[in-house]
Design an enzyme around this catalytic site. Structure first.
Site, mmCIF file in Angstrom:
data_model
loop_
_atom_site.group_PDB
_atom_site.id
_atom_site.type_symbol
_atom_site.label_atom_id
_atom_site.label_comp_id
_atom_site.label_asym_id
_atom_site.label_seq_id
_atom_site.Cartn_x
_atom_site.Cartn_y
_atom_site.Cartn_z
ATOM 1 N N SER A 50 0.867 -1.180 0.000
ATOM 2 C CA SER A 50 0.000 0.000 0.000
ATOM 3 C C SER A 50 0.898 1.222 0.000
ATOM 4 O O SER A 50 2.064 1.144 0.416
ATOM 5 C CB SER A 50 -0.865 -0.003 1.266
ATOM 6 O OG SER A 50 -1.423 1.269 1.495
ATOM 7 N N TYR A 91 -2.600 -1.115 10.470
ATOM 8 C CA TYR A 91 -2.550 -1.324 9.011
ATOM 9 C C TYR A 91 -1.224 -0.812 8.445
ATOM 10 O O TYR A 91 -0.545 -1.509 7.674
ATOM 11 C CB TYR A 91 -3.732 -0.599 8.366
ATOM 12 C CG TYR A 91 -3.866 -0.797 6.865
ATOM 13 C CD1 TYR A 91 -4.497 -1.924 6.352
ATOM 14 C CD2 TYR A 91 -3.380 0.149 5.970
ATOM 15 C CE1 TYR A 91 -4.643 -2.109 4.985
ATOM 16 C CE2 TYR A 91 -3.518 -0.029 4.592
ATOM 17 C CZ TYR A 91 -4.150 -1.150 4.108
ATOM 18 O OH TYR A 91 -4.285 -1.328 2.747
HETATM 19 P P1 NAD Z 1 -11.395 -6.132 -0.347
HETATM 20 O O1 NAD Z 1 -11.967 -6.033 1.014
HETATM 21 O O2 NAD Z 1 -12.274 -5.956 -1.526
HETATM 22 O O3 NAD Z 1 -10.595 -7.487 -0.534
HETATM 23 C C1 NAD Z 1 -9.849 -8.091 0.491
HETATM 24 C C2 NAD Z 1 -9.916 -9.575 0.302
HETATM 25 O O4 NAD Z 1 -9.113 -10.235 1.304
HETATM 26 C C3 NAD Z 1 -11.335 -10.114 0.434
HETATM 27 O O5 NAD Z 1 -11.551 -11.114 -0.535
HETATM 28 C C4 NAD Z 1 -11.320 -10.711 1.822
HETATM 29 O O6 NAD Z 1 -12.291 -11.708 2.011
HETATM 30 C C5 NAD Z 1 -9.920 -11.276 1.844
HETATM 31 N N1 NAD Z 1 -9.490 -11.675 3.186
HETATM 32 C C6 NAD Z 1 -9.618 -10.993 4.342
HETATM 33 N N2 NAD Z 1 -9.148 -11.740 5.360
HETATM 34 C C7 NAD Z 1 -8.716 -12.897 4.829
HETATM 35 C C8 NAD Z 1 -8.139 -14.059 5.364
HETATM 36 N N3 NAD Z 1 -7.918 -14.185 6.685
HETATM 37 N N4 NAD Z 1 -7.809 -15.069 4.526
HETATM 38 C C9 NAD Z 1 -8.038 -14.967 3.209
HETATM 39 N N5 NAD Z 1 -8.596 -13.891 2.634
HETATM 40 C C10 NAD Z 1 -8.927 -12.863 3.446
HETATM 41 O O7 NAD Z 1 -10.247 -5.015 -0.371
HETATM 42 P P2 NAD Z 1 -9.146 -4.680 -1.495
HETATM 43 O O8 NAD Z 1 -9.089 -3.214 -1.564
HETATM 44 O O9 NAD Z 1 -9.355 -5.449 -2.730
HETATM 45 O O10 NAD Z 1 -7.822 -5.174 -0.746
HETATM 46 C C11 NAD Z 1 -6.910 -6.096 -1.309
HETATM 47 C C12 NAD Z 1 -5.491 -5.745 -0.867
HETATM 48 O O11 NAD Z 1 -5.140 -4.482 -1.406
HETATM 49 C C13 NAD Z 1 -5.322 -5.627 0.652
HETATM 50 O O12 NAD Z 1 -4.082 -6.177 1.030
HETATM 51 C C14 NAD Z 1 -5.307 -4.126 0.874
HETATM 52 O O13 NAD Z 1 -4.583 -3.767 2.026
HETATM 53 C C15 NAD Z 1 -4.598 -3.675 -0.398
HETATM 54 N N6 NAD Z 1 -4.810 -2.258 -0.706
HETATM 55 C C16 NAD Z 1 -6.035 -1.781 -1.075
HETATM 56 C C17 NAD Z 1 -6.167 -0.434 -1.380
HETATM 57 C C18 NAD Z 1 -7.475 0.180 -1.802
HETATM 58 O O14 NAD Z 1 -7.541 1.411 -1.931
HETATM 59 N N7 NAD Z 1 -8.512 -0.579 -2.067
HETATM 60 C C19 NAD Z 1 -5.061 0.427 -1.286
HETATM 61 C C20 NAD Z 1 -3.838 -0.102 -0.895
HETATM 62 C C21 NAD Z 1 -3.722 -1.441 -0.617
#
Ligand code: NAD
Length: 285
Positions: free
Chosen positions: A170, A183
Site C-alpha cells: 500500500s 494497518y
Molecule cells: P477487499 O476487502 O475488496 O478485498 C480483500 C480480500 O481479502 C477479500 O476477498 C477478503 O475476504 C480477503 N481476506 C480478508 N481476510 C482474509 C483471510 N484471513 N484469509 C483470506 N482472505 C482474506 O479489499 P481490497 O481493496 O481489494 O484489498 C486487497 C489488498 O489491497 C489488501 O491487502 C489491501 O490492504 C490492499 N490495498 C487496497 C487499497 C485500496 O484502496 N482498495 C489500497 C492499498 C492497498
C-alpha cells in the site's frame, strides 16, 4: 457486499485493453481473490493464460463467480477456502494446489483488511487481526510458494524465473496513517519482508516484488469514495484526478508475474495516481 461497487462522483475510468496470453502454462494462486483487487488480479491472470487458484475466506458464491469467469476466458480455475493467517489452512491449500495443478509459478499475496481505531483505543485483537492477516498471512503463503519454487527450479519453457511473488502492499508502506497504526505497520512490514526475500531468493531466480496501490475503488475503502463529497476530498490527495480501479492494479500484477519484468527484483511498483508525490506541495506547500 457488492463485488463491483457502483460508481460515485465523477469517474474517469481506467482505459480498456486486450491482454496477450503472456502467462500461458503458468499456475497462479491469488489470496483474497473473491473481492476487489484480488478478484481483478485473478481474472487478469486467467485472461493472460494462467490457471488460477481463487483463495477466499467468506462468500463461496463470489469465489465461484470468479472461477466461472476465469474458465470462460479459457484458463482453468478453482476456489479454495482458507484463512491465510492460519498455518495449517495455508499448508492445506498449497498441498491441494500441488495435487490439482502440480506446481505454482505465481503467488499474489493480496488478502488484507483494516481494523481502524484511534491508537489509545486500539485493542490487541484489532492489532493482532491486522498483523496476522496482512503480514503473517503473506509470510505463510510466501514460505509455501518458495518451498515449491526451490524444489522445482526453473522450467525455461514456462518462465525464465523459478517463481514470482507479488506482495500487495500500500502507499501506507511509506505514508504514515493516523487512526490506522496497525494497518500501516503491516504494510511497512511487508516492504521489508519483500525486500529481504527478494535479496535472499534472487540467486535462485525467484523474483519477489510489491505493488503499492493508492486509493482503489473496492469495498475496503468504500467511505472514501461513496459520496460525491468524500470523492472530492479524496481527489485532493490524487494528482491524476481519478480514483484507481481494481484493473489498474491487476494489469501491474500481470506484468510483474510475466517475463516482461524479468529484471525487476525487490521493487515496489506504486500504482497510485501520484498519491505519493506529496500533492500538498504542488503549489509551494
Ligand atoms: P477487499 O476487502 O475488496 O478485498 C480483500 C480480500 O481479502 C477479500 O476477498 C477478503 O475476504 C480477503 N481476506 C480478508 N481476510 C482474509 C483471510 N484471513 N484469509 C483470506 N482472505 C482474506 O479489499 P481490497 O481493496 O481489494 O484489498 C486487497 C489488498 O489491497 C489488501 O491487502 C489491501 O490492504 C490492499 N490495498 C487496497 C487499497 C485500496 O484502496 N482498495 C489500497 C492499498 C492497498
Amino acid at each position: 457486499m457488492s463485488m463491483t461497487p457502483a460508481a460515485a462522483g465523477p469517474v474517469r475510468a481506467a482505459p480498456a485493453r486486450v491482454t496477450a496470453k503472456v502467462l500461458k502454462g503458468q499456475k497462479a494462486l491469488v489470496t483474497g481473490a473473491n473481492s476487489g483487487i484480488g478478484r481483478a488480479a485473478a481474472l487478469a491472470l486467467g485472461e493472460a493464460g494462467a490457471d488460477v487458484v481463487v483463495n477466499y475466506v467468506v462468500d463461496d458464491q463470489a469465489a465461484e463467480q470468479v472461477v466461472a469467469q476465469i474458465k470462460s476466458s479459457g484458463s482453468d480455475a478453482y476456489a479454495h477456502r482458507a484463512d491465510v493467517s492460519q498455518e495449517s489452512e495455508v499448508q492445506g491449500m498449497f498441498r491441494d494446489m500441488m495435487e490439482r495443478f502440480g506446481t505454482i509459478d505465481v503467488l499474489v499475496n493480496n488478502a488484507g483488511l483494516q481494523r481502524d481505531a484511534p491508537f489509545h483505543e486500539m485493542t490487541l485483537a484489532q492489532w493482532n487481526t491486522v498483523i496476522g492477516i496482512n503480514l503473517t498471512g503473506q509470510f505463510l503463503c510466501a514460505r509455501e510458494a518458495v518451498r515449491e519454487f526451490l524444489r522445482r527450479g526453473v522450467v525455461e519453457s514456462v518462465s525464465s524465473a523459478a517463481g514470482k511473488i507479488i506482495c500487495m502492499s500500500s502507499v501506507h508502506q511509506v505514508i504514515p496513517w493516523g487512526g490506522h497504526a496497525n494497518y500501516a505497520a503491516s504494510k511497512g512490514g511487508i516492504m521489508m519482508m519483500m525486500e529481504s526475500l527478494a535479496q535472499e531468493l534472487a540467486p535462485h531466480r525467484i523474483r519477489v516484488n510489491s505493488i503499492a496501490p493508492g486509493a482503489i475503488r473496492t469495498p475496503i475503502n468504500r467511505t472514501a469514495w461513496q459520496t460525491p463529497e468524500a470523492y472530492a476530498r479524496l481527489m485532493t490527495l490524487i494528482p491524476y484526478d481519478r480514483i484507481g480501479e481494481p484493473v489498474d492494479i491487476a494489469r501491474a500484477a500481470v506484468w510483474l508475474a510475466s517475463d516482461d519484468s524479468d529484471y525487476v527484483v525487490g521493487a515496489t511498483l506504486f500504482v497510485d495516481g501520484g498519491m505519493t508525490l506529496f500533492p500538498g506541495f504542488a503549489t509551494g506547500g
